[in-house]
Design an enzyme around this catalytic site. Structure first.
Site, short mmCIF file in Angstrom:
data_model
loop_
_atom_site.label_atom_id
_atom_site.label_comp_id
_atom_site.label_asym_id
_atom_site.label_seq_id
_atom_site.Cartn_x
_atom_site.Cartn_y
_atom_site.Cartn_z
N GLY A 11 0.64 -1.17 -0.02
CA GLY A 11 0.00 -0.02 -0.01
C GLY A 11 0.94 1.17 0.12
O GLY A 11 0.56 2.22 0.68
N MET A 15 -2.20 7.16 1.46
CA MET A 15 -1.43 8.08 2.49
C MET A 15 -0.72 7.47 3.42
O MET A 15 0.38 8.28 3.65
CB MET A 15 -2.66 8.77 3.14
CG MET A 15 -2.27 9.86 4.19
SD MET A 15 -3.70 10.81 4.66
CE MET A 15 -4.55 9.56 5.68
N SER A 108 -7.21 -0.11 12.49
CA SER A 108 -8.23 1.04 12.55
C SER A 108 -8.84 1.32 13.69
O SER A 108 -9.28 0.54 14.27
CB SER A 108 -9.22 1.17 11.39
OG SER A 108 -10.15 2.34 11.61
N SER A 109 -9.20 2.91 14.17
CA SER A 109 -9.64 2.95 15.49
C SER A 109 -11.20 2.50 15.68
O SER A 109 -12.10 2.36 16.54
CB SER A 109 -9.89 4.41 16.13
OG SER A 109 -10.42 5.27 14.78
N CYS A 110 -11.93 2.06 14.30
CA CYS A 110 -13.26 1.68 14.34
C CYS A 110 -13.40 0.19 14.66
O CYS A 110 -14.48 -0.27 14.75
CB CYS A 110 -13.77 1.72 13.03
SG CYS A 110 -13.11 0.46 11.77
N TYR A 137 -15.77 -3.52 7.84
CA TYR A 137 -14.21 -3.15 7.89
C TYR A 137 -13.71 -3.40 9.00
O TYR A 137 -12.71 -3.73 9.17
CB TYR A 137 -14.27 -1.36 7.51
CG TYR A 137 -12.80 -0.90 7.59
CD1 TYR A 137 -11.96 -1.30 6.24
CD2 TYR A 137 -12.35 -0.29 8.40
CE1 TYR A 137 -10.59 -0.64 6.25
CE2 TYR A 137 -11.04 0.45 8.28
CZ TYR A 137 -9.94 -0.03 7.16
OH TYR A 137 -9.08 0.80 7.44
N LYS A 141 -10.47 -5.93 10.25
CA LYS A 141 -9.53 -5.47 10.99
C LYS A 141 -9.31 -6.23 12.27
O LYS A 141 -8.09 -6.50 12.56
CB LYS A 141 -9.46 -3.85 11.17
CG LYS A 141 -9.22 -3.06 9.87
CD LYS A 141 -7.98 -3.38 9.37
CE LYS A 141 -7.66 -2.44 7.99
NZ LYS A 141 -6.31 -2.43 7.60
N HIS A 180 -12.83 10.71 3.72
CA HIS A 180 -12.81 10.83 5.33
C HIS A 180 -13.28 12.36 5.60
O HIS A 180 -13.03 13.06 4.90
CB HIS A 180 -11.68 10.18 6.10
CG HIS A 180 -11.71 8.82 6.03
ND1 HIS A 180 -10.63 8.12 5.46
CD2 HIS A 180 -12.37 7.96 6.76
CE1 HIS A 180 -10.77 6.85 5.73
NE2 HIS A 180 -11.43 6.62 6.39
N ARG A 188 -14.47 20.55 0.47
CA ARG A 188 -15.89 21.40 0.35
C ARG A 188 -15.51 23.02 0.64
O ARG A 188 -16.25 23.56 -0.02
CB ARG A 188 -16.47 20.58 1.24
CG ARG A 188 -18.03 20.73 0.85
CD ARG A 188 -19.00 20.06 1.83
NE ARG A 188 -18.61 18.59 1.95
CZ ARG A 188 -19.13 17.82 2.76
NH1 ARG A 188 -19.96 18.53 3.69
NH2 ARG A 188 -19.13 16.50 2.74
N TRP A 203 -22.54 17.27 7.40
CA TRP A 203 -23.41 16.25 7.66
C TRP A 203 -23.34 16.30 9.25
O TRP A 203 -22.50 16.37 10.01
CB TRP A 203 -22.85 14.85 7.21
CG TRP A 203 -23.12 14.33 5.85
CD1 TRP A 203 -23.51 15.30 4.77
CD2 TRP A 203 -23.35 13.12 5.34
NE1 TRP A 203 -23.81 14.38 3.67
CE2 TRP A 203 -23.78 13.21 3.92
CE3 TRP A 203 -23.40 11.95 5.98
CZ2 TRP A 203 -23.88 12.09 3.20
CZ3 TRP A 203 -23.67 10.57 5.07
CH2 TRP A 203 -23.84 10.62 3.87
N ASP A 270 -24.63 11.06 12.29
CA ASP A 270 -23.22 11.37 12.92
C ASP A 270 -22.18 10.34 13.01
O ASP A 270 -21.15 10.59 13.11
CB ASP A 270 -23.54 11.99 14.32
CG ASP A 270 -24.06 13.18 14.50
OD1 ASP A 270 -23.68 14.10 13.75
OD2 ASP A 270 -24.85 13.58 15.44
#
Length: 312
Positions: A11, A15, A108-110, A137, A141, A180, A188, A203, A270
Site C-alpha cells: 500500500g 496516504m 483502525s480505531s473503528c 471494515y 481489521k 474521510h 468542500r 453532515w 453522525d
C-alpha cells in the site's frame, strides 16, 4: 531493522504507505520493495504467494487496505469485508511461509465498540457491538489483529498490530463521496471559497468528537514501534486529544479562507458519538506525536492545492 534489510510496504501509494516510505527513505533505508495494485492484486492468493516467494522481504508494513468514509463503508459492505480479509490473509500467511522477520499490521480505531468508554483502551476490543456503518471494515481489521496473534502463538512469528486514530495529511483521498471527514471538509470549503458560495453544509449535528493524527506522525510512530515493540495484542497510535466536528470545520474554514456560513444537515448520520484513543501505552513505550492539528491542516491544504488539478 538493518539498513540493508529488504522492506516491503504494502500500500505504498496510499496516504499511510507513502508516509512510511518517506520515513524509511529519510532514515537511509534503500532496499524498499513496492508494487502497485496494477502489478500485484493482493486479493489474489497465488499472485501474492508468488510475489513473496520471488522478493523474500525481511520486514513488512501491511498498510494496504480498501478504505473510505461513512458512505463508502456503508455502500460497499461486501467489498470492504472481502477485499480487506483477502489482502491481509494473503500477506500475513505469505510472510510466514517466506520467513519474514517482522510484520506490522495497521488497523483502525473503528475496531472498538460503538459505545465503549472513552478514551479507548486497547483492552476494550471485542467488549461490545460495533458501529453499524463500518462494521464490515472493523470485522476485517479485528480478524487481522487476531491472525497476527495466532501466527505469533502457533508459529512464533513476530507480527505486531497498531491501531491508528483518524488520519490526514499528504496524499490523502479527496474524492467527494468516498473520502474521510477532514479531507472532505478541505475540499468542500476550498470549492465553496473558490466558487463564492454563501455556505457549506456538513453532515450531522457537528457535535461528534474525533481525534486526528498527521500521517507523517503515524509513520514516525510505526518506525519507532517496529524497532521497539514486540508484543501480542495491539497498540493505539494517536494524539490523545479530540475535537468536535463543528470546531474542526471552523479550523478548515479559517485555513481555506472561506468567509460564508456553516450549516448542518441533521437528517444525515453522525456516526460514533466520540472516538478518542487512550495512548498511554504508546507514551509508555517512549513515543509522542509532534504535529498539532492546526499546523497539520495547513500542510494538508498545501498538498491539496498542489494536487488539485489531478483530483476527480
Amino acid at each position: 531493522m538493518e539498513k540493508s534489510a529488504k522492506i516491503y510496504i504494502a500500500g505504498h501509494r496510499g496516504m499511510v504507505g507513502s508516509a512510511i516510505y518517506r520515513k524509511l527513505t529519510k532514515e537511509g533505508y534503500n532496499n524498499i520493495i513496492t508494487s502497485t495494485s496494477a502489478e500485484l492484486d493482493l486479493r489474489d492468493q497465488q499472485q501474492t504467494a508468488n510475489f513473496f516467494a520471488t522478493q523474500k522481504p525481511d520486514y513488512v508494513f501491511l498498510a494496504a487496505a480498501k478504505v473510505g468514509g461513512i458512505v463508502a463503508n456503508n455502500t460497499y459492505r461486501a467489498e470492504f469485508l472481502y477485499d480487506n480479509l483477502q489482502i491481509q490473509n494473503n500477506i500475513i500467511h505469505s510472510s510466514y511461509i517466506n520467513g519474514v522477520k517482522k510484520l506490522m499490521f495497521l488497523g483502525s480505531s473503528c475496531i472498538y465498540p460503538k459505545l465503549a468508554p472513552q478514551p479507548l483502551k486497547e483492552d476494550y476490543l471485542l467488549t461490545g457491538l460495533l458501529e453499524e456503518t463500518n462494521e464490515p471494515y472493523a470485522i476485517a481489521k479485528i480478524a487481522g489483529i487476531k491472525m497476527c496473534d495466532a501466527y505469533r502463538a502457533q508459529y512464533g512469528c513476530n507480527y505486531i498490530s497498531v491501531m491508528p486514530t483518524n488520519l490526514y495529511g499528504l496524499n490523502d483521498n479527496y474524492h467527494p463521496q468516498n473520502s474521510h471527514v477532514l479531507p472532505a471538509l478541505i475540499r468542500r470549503f476550498h470549492e465553496a471559497q473558490a466558487n463564492g458560495l454563501p455556505s457549506v453544509t456538513i453532515w450531522g449535528t457537528g457535535t461528534p468528537k474525533r481525534e486526528f493524527l498527521f500521517a507523517d506522525d503515524l509513520a514516525e510512530a510505526c518506525f519507532y514501534l517496529m524497532q521497539n515493540y514486540d508484543e501480542e495484542g495491539l497498540v493505539n497510535i494517536g494524539t490523545g486529544e479530540d475535537i468536535a466536528i463543528k470546531d474542526l470545520a471552523l479550523l478548515v474554514k479559517k485555513t481555506t479562507g472561506f468567509e460564508g456560513d456553516i450549516l448542518f444537515d441533521t437528517t444525515k448520520p453522525d456516526g460514533t458519538p466520540r472516538k478518542l484513543m487512550d495512548v498511554s501505552k504508546l507514551h509508555s513505550k517512549g513515543w509522542k506525536h509532534k504535529v498539532e492539528l492546526e499546523e497539520g491542516i495547513q500542510l494538508a491544504y498545501s498538498d491539496f492545492l498542489s494536487k488539485q488539478k489531478s483530483l476527480v
